[in-house]
Design a protein around this motif. Structure first.
Motif, short mmCIF file in Angstrom:
data_model
loop_
_atom_site.label_atom_id
_atom_site.label_comp_id
_atom_site.label_asym_id
_atom_site.label_seq_id
_atom_site.Cartn_x
_atom_site.Cartn_y
_atom_site.Cartn_z
N SER A 107 -0.63 -22.43 -52.51
CA SER A 107 -0.79 -23.80 -52.06
C SER A 107 -1.78 -24.00 -50.97
O SER A 107 -2.72 -24.64 -51.02
CB SER A 107 0.35 -24.52 -51.91
OG SER A 107 0.55 -25.82 -51.37
N THR A 108 -1.23 -23.34 -49.71
CA THR A 108 -2.24 -23.16 -48.61
C THR A 108 -3.37 -22.62 -48.79
O THR A 108 -4.37 -23.11 -48.35
CB THR A 108 -1.31 -22.33 -47.62
OG1 THR A 108 0.05 -22.79 -47.38
CG2 THR A 108 -1.98 -22.33 -46.30
N THR A 111 -5.77 -25.04 -50.82
CA THR A 111 -6.26 -25.99 -50.06
C THR A 111 -7.28 -25.79 -49.19
O THR A 111 -8.35 -26.48 -48.90
CB THR A 111 -4.85 -26.78 -49.22
OG1 THR A 111 -3.93 -27.15 -50.24
CG2 THR A 111 -5.26 -27.84 -48.43
#
Length: 153
Positions: A107-108, A111
């Motif tokens: 996710s990080t 992004t």
């Protein structure tokens, strides 16, 4: 200059250098072979930088208080540094040097990268040069399209 590419390491279990005197310029972990990492990068170094093995102990953030091996990035020609290419090359070489210990926080990372394609390619073992080559057509189209808006060079 380096931040747009080295910030990608925030999406991994490698330190991006926060808590050291060289955040985003020094990167590492307690379990990585810094010499192998630096050697792999300098063999096919992205333009405008040189890398050397360096030990640091972050006082905060990832690995706070733990001695870490890593690489120190020195800018040799700011005009030709390609930060995203460097970030991808750093991660690919770290994954080889650490033999499977480098992990992504999907996710990080996605992004920060703006897509999941870079992470998925690196996880599949795609060489950094191929990952970087994949975005070149879109980059060239962007540069051509923006040209009429550039007032100063």
């Amino acid at each position: 200059t380096l931040y747009p590419g080295t910030v990608l390491l925030e999406g991994t279990n490698l330190s991006e250098g926060r808590g050291t005197d060289r955040p985003f310029q020094w990167l590492g972990a307690p379990w990585i072979d810094a010499s192998a990492w630096a050697e792999a990068l300098n063999t096919a170094a992205p333009p405008g930088v040189s890398l050397s093995a360096a030990e640091k102990t972050p006082d905060s953030s990832k690995f706070a208080g733990q001695p870490c091996q890593g690489v120190l990035i020195e800018i040799t020609d700011r005009a030709i540094v390609q930060p995203m290419a460097l970030g991808v090359a750093l991660i690919e070489a770290a994954r080889r040097a650490a033999r499977g210990r480098v992990q992504f926080n999907a996710s990080t990372f996605d992004t920060l990268a703006g897509t999941d394609r870079i992470r998925r390619a690196l996880e599949a073992g795609t060489p950094a040069t191929n990952v970087i080559a994949a975005w070149q057509p879109a980059l060239q189209a962007f540069r051509a399209g923006r040209e009429k808006y550039v007032l100063y060079s």
